[in-house]
Design an enzyme around this catalytic site. Structure first.
Site, short mmCIF file in Angstrom:
data_model
loop_
_atom_site.label_atom_id
_atom_site.label_comp_id
_atom_site.label_asym_id
_atom_site.label_seq_id
_atom_site.Cartn_x
_atom_site.Cartn_y
_atom_site.Cartn_z
N ARG A 140 3.37 36.00 71.94
CA ARG A 140 4.57 35.25 71.65
C ARG A 140 4.96 34.47 72.90
O ARG A 140 4.42 34.72 73.98
CB ARG A 140 5.70 36.20 71.24
N ARG A 141 5.90 33.56 72.74
CA ARG A 141 6.55 32.90 73.87
C ARG A 141 5.60 32.31 74.90
O ARG A 141 5.75 32.55 76.09
CB ARG A 141 7.41 33.91 74.62
N HIS A 159 8.97 40.35 63.17
CA HIS A 159 9.96 41.43 62.97
C HIS A 159 11.38 40.88 63.00
O HIS A 159 12.18 41.15 62.11
CB HIS A 159 9.77 42.51 64.05
N PHE A 160 11.69 40.06 64.00
CA PHE A 160 13.10 39.67 64.03
C PHE A 160 13.45 38.58 63.03
O PHE A 160 14.61 38.40 62.69
CB PHE A 160 13.63 39.43 65.45
N HIS A 161 12.42 37.90 62.50
CA HIS A 161 12.77 36.97 61.43
C HIS A 161 13.04 37.70 60.11
O HIS A 161 13.69 37.14 59.22
CB HIS A 161 11.69 35.89 61.26
N HIS A 217 19.68 45.79 72.72
CA HIS A 217 19.45 46.47 71.45
C HIS A 217 20.72 46.62 70.62
O HIS A 217 20.73 46.25 69.45
CB HIS A 217 18.69 47.78 71.58
N TYR A 249 22.63 45.36 66.43
CA TYR A 249 23.53 46.03 65.48
C TYR A 249 24.86 45.31 65.39
O TYR A 249 25.56 45.44 64.39
CB TYR A 249 23.70 47.51 65.83
FE1 HAS Z 1 14.24 45.48 66.12
C1 HAS Z 1 12.46 44.07 68.74
C2 HAS Z 1 12.93 48.56 66.89
C3 HAS Z 1 16.17 46.93 63.65
C4 HAS Z 1 16.10 42.60 65.90
N1 HAS Z 1 14.26 43.68 67.13
C5 HAS Z 1 13.44 43.29 68.15
C6 HAS Z 1 13.77 41.96 68.55
C7 HAS Z 1 14.84 41.56 67.77
C8 HAS Z 1 15.12 42.65 66.86
C9 HAS Z 1 15.58 40.25 67.85
O1 HAS Z 1 11.38 49.86 69.19
C10 HAS Z 1 13.06 41.13 69.61
C11 HAS Z 1 13.67 41.23 70.96
C12 HAS Z 1 12.92 40.33 71.92
O2 HAS Z 1 13.12 39.11 71.87
O3 HAS Z 1 12.08 40.84 72.68
N2 HAS Z 1 14.45 47.37 65.38
C13 HAS Z 1 13.83 48.48 65.82
C14 HAS Z 1 14.25 49.64 65.05
C15 HAS Z 1 15.16 49.17 64.12
C16 HAS Z 1 15.28 47.75 64.36
C17 HAS Z 1 13.80 51.05 65.19
N3 HAS Z 1 15.79 44.88 64.98
C18 HAS Z 1 16.45 45.63 64.03
C19 HAS Z 1 17.52 44.86 63.46
C20 HAS Z 1 17.51 43.64 64.09
C21 HAS Z 1 16.42 43.67 65.05
C22 HAS Z 1 18.46 45.35 62.38
C23 HAS Z 1 18.38 42.45 63.92
C24 HAS Z 1 19.41 42.37 63.13
N4 HAS Z 1 12.91 46.16 67.51
C25 HAS Z 1 12.55 47.47 67.68
C26 HAS Z 1 11.67 47.59 68.85
C27 HAS Z 1 11.54 46.32 69.39
C28 HAS Z 1 12.33 45.45 68.53
C29 HAS Z 1 11.03 48.79 69.40
C30 HAS Z 1 10.75 45.91 70.64
C31 HAS Z 1 9.39 45.48 70.34
C32 HAS Z 1 8.71 45.03 71.60
O4 HAS Z 1 7.83 45.76 72.08
O5 HAS Z 1 9.03 43.96 72.13
C33 HAS Z 1 15.90 50.02 63.08
O6 HAS Z 1 17.29 49.84 63.22
C34 HAS Z 1 15.49 49.73 61.67
C35 HAS Z 1 16.09 50.71 60.67
C36 HAS Z 1 16.09 50.13 59.29
C37 HAS Z 1 15.66 50.73 58.19
C38 HAS Z 1 15.69 49.97 56.87
C39 HAS Z 1 16.73 50.46 55.89
C40 HAS Z 1 16.72 49.57 54.67
C41 HAS Z 1 17.82 49.11 54.05
C42 HAS Z 1 17.67 48.17 52.89
C43 HAS Z 1 17.82 48.86 51.55
C44 HAS Z 1 17.50 47.92 50.46
C45 HAS Z 1 18.06 47.93 49.22
C46 HAS Z 1 17.67 46.86 48.26
C47 HAS Z 1 19.06 48.93 48.79
C48 HAS Z 1 15.14 52.11 58.17
C49 HAS Z 1 19.20 49.48 54.47
C50 HAS Z 1 16.66 47.37 47.26
C51 HAS Z 1 15.66 46.32 46.98
C52 HAS Z 1 14.46 46.48 46.37
C53 HAS Z 1 13.58 45.29 46.19
C54 HAS Z 1 13.92 47.77 45.90
#
Ligand code: HAS
Length: 547
Positions: free
Chosen positions: A432-433, A367-369, A216, A220
């Site tokens: 998946r997979r 999700h990860f894409h 995890h 980050y």
């Molecule tokens: Fe995830 C599975 C939970 C973030 C990557 N994640 C994965 C896997 C990958 C991955 C590769 O809880 C698959 C692993 C595998 O092969 O089995 N993930 C989260 C949570 C977050 C999160 C809580 N993941 C990421 C990030 C990744 C990533 C970042 C890669 C870089 N993820 C999970 C969970 C799984 C999971 C479970 C397991 C699922 C399972 O059962 O297998 C948090 O960090 C997300 C917080 C993010 C936000 C968004 C903030 C938004 C921002 C953009 C602002 C935009 C602006 C532009 C200013 C709250 C900062 C404005 C534009 C306009 C158009 C208005």
């Protein structure tokens, strides 16, 4: 930038983009295999291609790119490297590269079809794990060399906060080193003895838990360099300064604290870990969402304040004033926009019960894409467009800028189609997979009847993505060797916005406090469940059985 650092950063970028090309080609094969439009020749199989795709893009491309960015940026922020720092960076680069080559040879040779998550019970040839160990050690050497450079600066500037870029680099390296401890333990004490036949089995659940302890925070390690660009490079492109120096430092500190003790949210459906520990880590997962929300808030604030300064009127007038014609900005803006659904999906995944619905389905692939595959990757594209000219002294010509627009738009469209199809298919239950559904199987075929949720959408998306990736490689080659040399007035600079640290509390840069608290949190979240897994190891699970 001095010649030494320039060559070093370019060497890392070269590896990154070679991996990107092969990795995206494997992605293309992937969508066509699932579409039943392609049958692989006998010497290649589905899992081999899937492993290569995941490793080359998620691990190799990202890591080499990140170190190139760090090396160029640290030399810009703190001044040229001394000979020792440069030498250790090169040694680290060589070790990382040797490890990567060994891993890739093993995968191509069909000896390591264990997917990019490589935990047991899947087993690879022992040399694959040796390659992984070298890869990690190499990154540590490069990381510690950069920290050495930072320490020299701090000694010379006693009592001062370091420049924001250096602070964020050091925070990311600290996170990476602590995260790797899990995978290093698994590789050295479990996989290598097991794969070379020194023990007769492996404690599967322990290997998975150690992997996810690393897995995890790994995400980050990919995300934070993108956040570095959002925090200091985007404001510079906009012609403004960093929104709040202390907010940025606090958000990076929160990542060190909360990104590690959360690995169980990948294992919510696994037996062998008591619900209490899963619940605790779910709560901690919700803590690690906070620094991303802080980032979203400060980016919106930066955009609106700057847009209004430029004369934007009314509720949304500022939006039109943003520099849309600058592809370095537009690429990163689209990256951020994708992270809104990407992050929301993460919150769904982390919500204990809801995880039951999506776990091991194509939703996770979706999700990860739209996390690593778009927000991180498109930020890296936005950086590439000036980083390579900065390093090679060439010009990002108007014609290349046009091509770059086509590239980022096609990447966004391809990703939107493919990842939407994956999310929808996942909700319907498509796993998946697995090659099992690939896909003459009648029951499985029923999943793919929808308008969006069909394999054609996924394959069209995947093909557009591959064309976009090829275009990017073309641009990279141009910027590296072919585009005209820039004259003195046109030389590309490394854009870093100024940041007012006068009100930033000094304790934010006291690493001992944060590393100490991080280890306490890790100890609380992991000691008892890991001890349980070791104590209750099933028969035949190798050396850990006797512990
Ligand atoms: Fe995830 C599975 C939970 C973030 C990557 N994640 C994965 C896997 C990958 C991955 C590769 O809880 C698959 C692993 C595998 O092969 O089995 N993930 C989260 C949570 C977050 C999160 C809580 N993941 C990421 C990030 C990744 C990533 C970042 C890669 C870089 N993820 C999970 C969970 C799984 C999971 C479970 C397991 C699922 C399972 O059962 O297998 C948090 O960090 C997300 C917080 C993010 C936000 C968004 C903030 C938004 C921002 C953009 C602002 C935009 C602006 C532009 C200013 C709250 C900062 C404005 C534009 C306009 C158009 C208005």
């Amino acid at each position: 930038i001095a010649k030494g650092e320039r060559k070093l950063a370019l060497a890392n970028l070269g590896f990154a983009y070679a991996a990107f090309l092969i990795g995206t080609l494997c992605g293309l094969l992937q969508v066509f295999i699932r579409n039943d439009a392609l049958t692989l020749p006998g010497w290649l199989d589905y899992y081999q291609v899937l492993t290569a795709h995941g490793l080359l893009l998620a691990i190799v491309f990202t890591t080499f790119f990140i170190f190139a960015f760090f090396q160029a940026g640290m030399s810009r922020a703190l001044g040229s490297f001394g000979p020792k720092v440069l030498l250790w960076n090169w040694i680290g680069f060589i070790v990382t590269s040797l490890g990567t080559l060994l891993v890739v040879i093993m995968v191509i040779g069909g000896q390591a079809s264990v997917l990019y998550t490589f935990y047991a019970p899947l087993q690879a040839h022992g040399l694959f794990y040796v390659g992984l160990a070298l890869f990690v050690i190499g990154t540590w050497i490069q990381g510690f060399a950069l920290i050495g450079h930072y320490r020299v600066w701090r000694k010379q500037n006693k009592g001062q906060l370091s420049p924001l870029f250096a602070f964020m680099t050091v925070a990311t390296i600290i996170l990476w080193v602590i995260a790797c401890l899990g995978v290093v333990a698994a590789v050295l004490f479990q996989f290598i003895p097991w794969a070379f036949g020194m023990v007769d089995g492996i404690n599967v659940e322990l290997s998975r838990s150690l992997f996810w302890y690393f897995g995890h925070p790994l995400v980050y390690f990919w995300l934070l360099p993108a956040y570095m660009a959002w925090y200091v490079i985007v404001p510079k492109i906009l012609g403004t300064k960093v929104f709040s120096d202390s907010l940025v430092r606090l958000s990076f500190v929160l990542f060190i604290l909360f990104s590690i003790p959360v690995g169980f949210h990948h294992q919510l459906t696994e037996p062998g870990i008591a619900s209490f520990w899963k619940f605790l880590q779910t709560v901690l997962t919700f803590m690690v969402i906070i620094p991303s929300l802080m980032t979203a808030f400060s980016m919106f604030a930066t955009f609106e304040l700057r847009g209004r300064e430029l004369g934007g009127k009314g509720l949304f007038g500022w939006f039109r004033k943003l520099p849309w014609k600058d592809v370095r900005f537009t690429s990163i803006f689209i990256a951020m926009a994708f992270f809104i659904p990407g992050g929301a999906g993460g919150i769904i995944n982390a919500s204990f019960q809801m995880n039951e619905v999506i776990h091991n389905t194509l939703w996770v692939v979706g999700h990860f894409h739209i996390t690593v595959g778009t927000p991180v990757a498109m930020t890296f594209f936005g950086l590439t467009f000036w980083l390579i000219p900065y390093l090679t002294g060439r010009r990002f010509t108007k014609a290349l800028q046009k091509l770059a627009f086509i590239q980022i738009i096609s990447w966004s469209v391809g990703m939107l189609l493919m990842s939407t199809a994956q999310h929808v298919l996942g909700l319907m239950g498509a796993p998946r997979r697995t090659a099992y559904t690939g896909y003459a199987h009648d029951d499985a075929l029923a999943w793919f009847d929808g308008i969006l949720s069909n394999h054609v959408t996924m394959a069209v998306g995947g093909s557009i993505l591959f064309l976009s990736a090829s275009l990017l490689i073309f641009i990279v080659i141009q910027l590296w060797w072919i585009a005209p040399k820039a004259d003195v007035h046109q030389v590309e600079s490394f854009p870093i916005a100024s940041s007012d640290a006068s009100a930033t509390p000094k304790f934010l840069e006291n690493w001992k406090i944060w590393i100490g608290i991080a280890f306490v949190l890790i100890a609380v979240a992991y000691t008892i469940p890991l001890a349980d897994l070791i104590q209750h190891a099933p028969p035949g699970s190798g050396r850990f059985q006797t512990w």
